[in-house]
Write a protein that holds these residues in place. Structure first.
Motif, PDB file in Angstrom:
ATOM      1  N   GLY A  67       0.779  -1.134   0.074  1.00  0.00           N
ATOM      2  CA  GLY A  67       0.113   0.158   0.188  1.00  0.00           C
ATOM      3  C   GLY A  67       0.781   1.498  -0.029  1.00  0.00           C
ATOM      4  O   GLY A  67       0.527   2.201  -0.706  1.00  0.00           O
ATOM      5  N   ILE A  68       1.958   1.324   0.675  1.00  0.00           N
ATOM      6  CA  ILE A  68       2.665   2.512   0.888  1.00  0.00           C
ATOM      7  C   ILE A  68       3.537   2.811  -0.574  1.00  0.00           C
ATOM      8  O   ILE A  68       3.585   4.010  -0.963  1.00  0.00           O
ATOM      9  CB  ILE A  68       3.812   2.357   1.873  1.00  0.00           C
ATOM     10  CG1 ILE A  68       2.872   2.464   3.188  1.00  0.00           C
ATOM     11  CG2 ILE A  68       4.521   3.505   1.972  1.00  0.00           C
ATOM     12  CD1 ILE A  68       3.801   2.279   4.387  1.00  0.00           C
ATOM     13  N   LYS A  75       0.247   9.538  -5.176  1.00  0.00           N
ATOM     14  CA  LYS A  75       0.593  11.012  -4.906  1.00  0.00           C
ATOM     15  C   LYS A  75       1.356  11.757  -5.863  1.00  0.00           C
ATOM     16  O   LYS A  75       1.286  12.898  -6.138  1.00  0.00           O
ATOM     17  CB  LYS A  75       1.006  11.147  -3.428  1.00  0.00           C
ATOM     18  CG  LYS A  75      -0.133  10.733  -2.384  1.00  0.00           C
ATOM     19  CD  LYS A  75      -1.237  11.431  -2.431  1.00  0.00           C
ATOM     20  CE  LYS A  75      -0.862  12.869  -1.849  1.00  0.00           C
ATOM     21  NZ  LYS A  75      -2.085  13.573  -1.590  1.00  0.00           N
ATOM     22  N   LYS A  76       2.286  11.143  -6.508  1.00  0.00           N
ATOM     23  CA  LYS A  76       3.129  11.496  -7.361  1.00  0.00           C
ATOM     24  C   LYS A  76       2.510  11.854  -8.704  1.00  0.00           C
ATOM     25  O   LYS A  76       2.754  13.041  -9.250  1.00  0.00           O
ATOM     26  CB  LYS A  76       4.314  10.401  -7.695  1.00  0.00           C
ATOM     27  CG  LYS A  76       5.343  11.069  -8.785  1.00  0.00           C
ATOM     28  CD  LYS A  76       6.534  10.097  -8.767  1.00  0.00           C
ATOM     29  CE  LYS A  76       7.274  10.632  -9.957  1.00  0.00           C
ATOM     30  NZ  LYS A  76       8.487   9.609 -10.336  1.00  0.00           N
ATOM     31  N   LEU A  99       1.612   8.669   6.851  1.00  0.00           N
ATOM     32  CA  LEU A  99       1.409   9.901   6.736  1.00  0.00           C
ATOM     33  C   LEU A  99       2.771  10.663   6.288  1.00  0.00           C
ATOM     34  O   LEU A  99       2.510  11.425   5.422  1.00  0.00           O
ATOM     35  CB  LEU A  99       1.205  10.361   8.160  1.00  0.00           C
ATOM     36  CG  LEU A  99       0.002   9.965   8.860  1.00  0.00           C
ATOM     37  CD1 LEU A  99      -0.025  10.416  10.221  1.00  0.00           C
ATOM     38  CD2 LEU A  99      -1.271  10.503   7.929  1.00  0.00           C
ATOM     39  N   LYS A 100       3.923  10.139   6.696  1.00  0.00           N
ATOM     40  CA  LYS A 100       5.098  10.786   6.004  1.00  0.00           C
ATOM     41  C   LYS A 100       5.039  10.657   4.553  1.00  0.00           C
ATOM     42  O   LYS A 100       5.890  11.475   3.756  1.00  0.00           O
ATOM     43  CB  LYS A 100       6.460  10.159   6.472  1.00  0.00           C
ATOM     44  CG  LYS A 100       6.600  10.626   8.078  1.00  0.00           C
ATOM     45  CD  LYS A 100       8.156  10.155   8.582  1.00  0.00           C
ATOM     46  CE  LYS A 100       8.102  10.630   9.952  1.00  0.00           C
ATOM     47  NZ  LYS A 100       9.429   9.980  10.428  1.00  0.00           N
ATOM     48  N   ALA A 101       4.500   9.561   3.993  1.00  0.00           N
ATOM     49  CA  ALA A 101       4.636   9.255   2.658  1.00  0.00           C
ATOM     50  C   ALA A 101       3.514   9.780   1.785  1.00  0.00           C
ATOM     51  O   ALA A 101       3.412   9.900   0.590  1.00  0.00           O
ATOM     52  CB  ALA A 101       4.619   7.560   2.301  1.00  0.00           C
ATOM     53  N   GLY A 102       2.705  10.510   2.608  1.00  0.00           N
ATOM     54  CA  GLY A 102       1.630  11.300   1.783  1.00  0.00           C
ATOM     55  C   GLY A 102       0.072  11.073   1.978  1.00  0.00           C
ATOM     56  O   GLY A 102      -0.434  11.864   1.632  1.00  0.00           O
ATOM     57  N   ALA A 103      -0.033  10.083   2.966  1.00  0.00           N
ATOM     58  CA  ALA A 103      -1.540   9.735   3.355  1.00  0.00           C
ATOM     59  C   ALA A 103      -2.184  10.868   3.889  1.00  0.00           C
ATOM     60  O   ALA A 103      -1.518  11.729   4.725  1.00  0.00           O
ATOM     61  CB  ALA A 103      -1.271   8.368   4.034  1.00  0.00           C
ATOM     62  N   ASP A 156      10.312   0.827   2.459  1.00  0.00           N
ATOM     63  CA  ASP A 156       9.022   0.222   2.693  1.00  0.00           C
ATOM     64  C   ASP A 156       8.995  -1.355   2.647  1.00  0.00           C
ATOM     65  O   ASP A 156       8.452  -1.969   3.663  1.00  0.00           O
ATOM     66  CB  ASP A 156       8.043   0.745   1.720  1.00  0.00           C
ATOM     67  CG  ASP A 156       7.624   2.059   1.956  1.00  0.00           C
ATOM     68  OD1 ASP A 156       7.983   2.831   3.131  1.00  0.00           O
ATOM     69  OD2 ASP A 156       7.711   2.971   0.907  1.00  0.00           O
ATOM     70  N   ARG A 157       9.501  -1.886   1.509  1.00  0.00           N
ATOM     71  CA  ARG A 157       9.776  -3.502   1.351  1.00  0.00           C
ATOM     72  C   ARG A 157      10.585  -3.983   2.397  1.00  0.00           C
ATOM     73  O   ARG A 157      10.333  -5.247   3.088  1.00  0.00           O
ATOM     74  CB  ARG A 157      10.478  -3.785   0.203  1.00  0.00           C
ATOM     75  CG  ARG A 157       9.442  -3.797  -1.001  1.00  0.00           C
ATOM     76  CD  ARG A 157       8.332  -4.734  -0.645  1.00  0.00           C
ATOM     77  NE  ARG A 157       7.523  -5.053  -1.968  1.00  0.00           N
ATOM     78  CZ  ARG A 157       6.244  -5.663  -2.012  1.00  0.00           C
ATOM     79  NH1 ARG A 157       5.804  -6.172  -0.816  1.00  0.00           N
ATOM     80  NH2 ARG A 157       5.608  -5.859  -3.003  1.00  0.00           N
ATOM     81  N   GLU A 158      11.859  -3.419   3.037  1.00  0.00           N
ATOM     82  CA  GLU A 158      12.611  -3.877   4.223  1.00  0.00           C
ATOM     83  C   GLU A 158      11.882  -3.945   5.434  1.00  0.00           C
ATOM     84  O   GLU A 158      12.145  -4.818   5.938  1.00  0.00           O
ATOM     85  CB  GLU A 158      13.861  -2.840   3.951  1.00  0.00           C
ATOM     86  CG  GLU A 158      14.816  -3.063   2.952  1.00  0.00           C
ATOM     87  CD  GLU A 158      15.712  -2.041   3.073  1.00  0.00           C
ATOM     88  OE1 GLU A 158      16.710  -2.131   2.220  1.00  0.00           O
ATOM     89  OE2 GLU A 158      15.643  -1.010   4.008  1.00  0.00           O
ATOM     90  N   TYR A 159      11.165  -2.680   5.488  1.00  0.00           N
ATOM     91  CA  TYR A 159      10.302  -2.656   6.875  1.00  0.00           C
ATOM     92  C   TYR A 159       9.097  -3.689   6.938  1.00  0.00           C
ATOM     93  O   TYR A 159       9.151  -4.364   7.772  1.00  0.00           O
ATOM     94  CB  TYR A 159       9.729  -1.194   7.015  1.00  0.00           C
ATOM     95  CG  TYR A 159       8.756  -1.089   8.150  1.00  0.00           C
ATOM     96  CD1 TYR A 159       9.275  -0.783   9.428  1.00  0.00           C
ATOM     97  CD2 TYR A 159       7.547  -1.360   8.172  1.00  0.00           C
ATOM     98  CE1 TYR A 159       8.821  -0.336  10.446  1.00  0.00           C
ATOM     99  CE2 TYR A 159       6.848  -1.017   9.493  1.00  0.00           C
ATOM    100  CZ  TYR A 159       7.511  -0.800  10.569  1.00  0.00           C
ATOM    101  OH  TYR A 159       6.727  -0.333  11.740  1.00  0.00           O
ATOM    102  N   GLN A 160       8.642  -4.142   5.589  1.00  0.00           N
ATOM    103  CA  GLN A 160       7.603  -4.954   5.659  1.00  0.00           C
ATOM    104  C   GLN A 160       8.205  -6.468   5.947  1.00  0.00           C
ATOM    105  O   GLN A 160       7.705  -7.136   6.690  1.00  0.00           O
ATOM    106  CB  GLN A 160       6.932  -5.032   4.243  1.00  0.00           C
ATOM    107  CG  GLN A 160       5.923  -5.519   4.304  1.00  0.00           C
ATOM    108  CD  GLN A 160       4.912  -5.595   2.916  1.00  0.00           C
ATOM    109  OE1 GLN A 160       5.673  -5.372   1.958  1.00  0.00           O
ATOM    110  NE2 GLN A 160       3.699  -5.789   2.793  1.00  0.00           N
TER     111      GLN A 160
END
Length: 215
Positions: A67-68, A75-76, A99-103, A156-160
């Motif tokens: 999703g991120i 958003k881009k 939120l930091k990614a633009g949500a 994001d993928r590393e965090y996931q």
């Protein structure tokens, strides 16, 4: 957009039963209509422009693109779109990252139907939506003198991948869930260990639990 204007919502979630449930909830709101839906990240990116929707309800955990990643691309390409993240993950796991990614907001799937409607109306009006608990967390961080946690520096993928490993999933399990090759997931795991200066999956799991990244 005025309060009385019709809000067109696009739903992106890989579970059909969730999409149907959301449509039933929104069907009771006179000012909200569902204008499109997608069952994965790539379809969300492809179908959203055709939907003429104002708000996207976007799940974080989806196959192909998470999703991120979808959020950042939407958003881009369509910066005026208001994206409300809707996830099974606790707020302290993904909300601030979203939120930091633009949500425009973040809501857990355990939220009451009325809260979902309020959140959609709020983000459609150009405002942010967060729960009272998350607002308190954000407020407590203002002015704090602290170093950035290592997990906040991950992609994001590393965090996931980190959260899935910490949840007890093997590399093969993760590859299947994310529709990636075992080799790719292994590379994410290797990068995680280097970035976080840890030795193995057990240490990754211990870190995630200590930092409340998993249940």
């Amino acid at each position: 957009m005025t309060e009385k204007a019709t809000i067109r919502v696009f739903i992106a979630d890989d579970h059909a039963i969730v999409r149907e449930g959301l449509k039933q909830i929104l069907a009771d709101s006179r000012d909200i209509v569902v204008g499109g839906e997608a069952e994965n990240g790539l379809d969300a990116i492809r179908l959203f422009p055709k939907s003429r929707c104002h708000v996207m309800l976007l799940d974080i955990s989806m196959p192909d693109k998470n999703g991120i990643e979808v959020l950042k691309q939407i958003k881009k390409e369509y910066p005026d779109t208001q994206v409300l993240m809707l996830s099974m993950h606790r707020e302290d796991q993904y909300a601030i990252r979203s939120l930091k990614a633009g949500a425009a907001g973040y809501l857990t799937k355990q939220a009451a139907p009325k809260e979902l409607v309020v959140a959609i109306r709020q983000v459609a009006a150009g405002q942010k939506y967060v729960s009272a608990a998350l607002a308190q967390t954000l407020a407590s961080q203002v002015g704090e003198d602290h170093t950035t946690p290592v997990h906040d520096t991950l992609s994001d993928r590393e965090y996931q991948t980190l959260t899935l490993i910490a949840s007890g999933k093997t590399v093969s399990d993760i590859a299947l869930e994310l529709s990636l090759s075992v080799k790719t997931v292994s590379e994410y795991r290797a990068r995680l260990l280097v970035k976080m200066k840890l030795k193995n999956s057990a240490e990754l799991t211990h870190y995630a639990i200590r930092n409340h990244l998993v249940e």
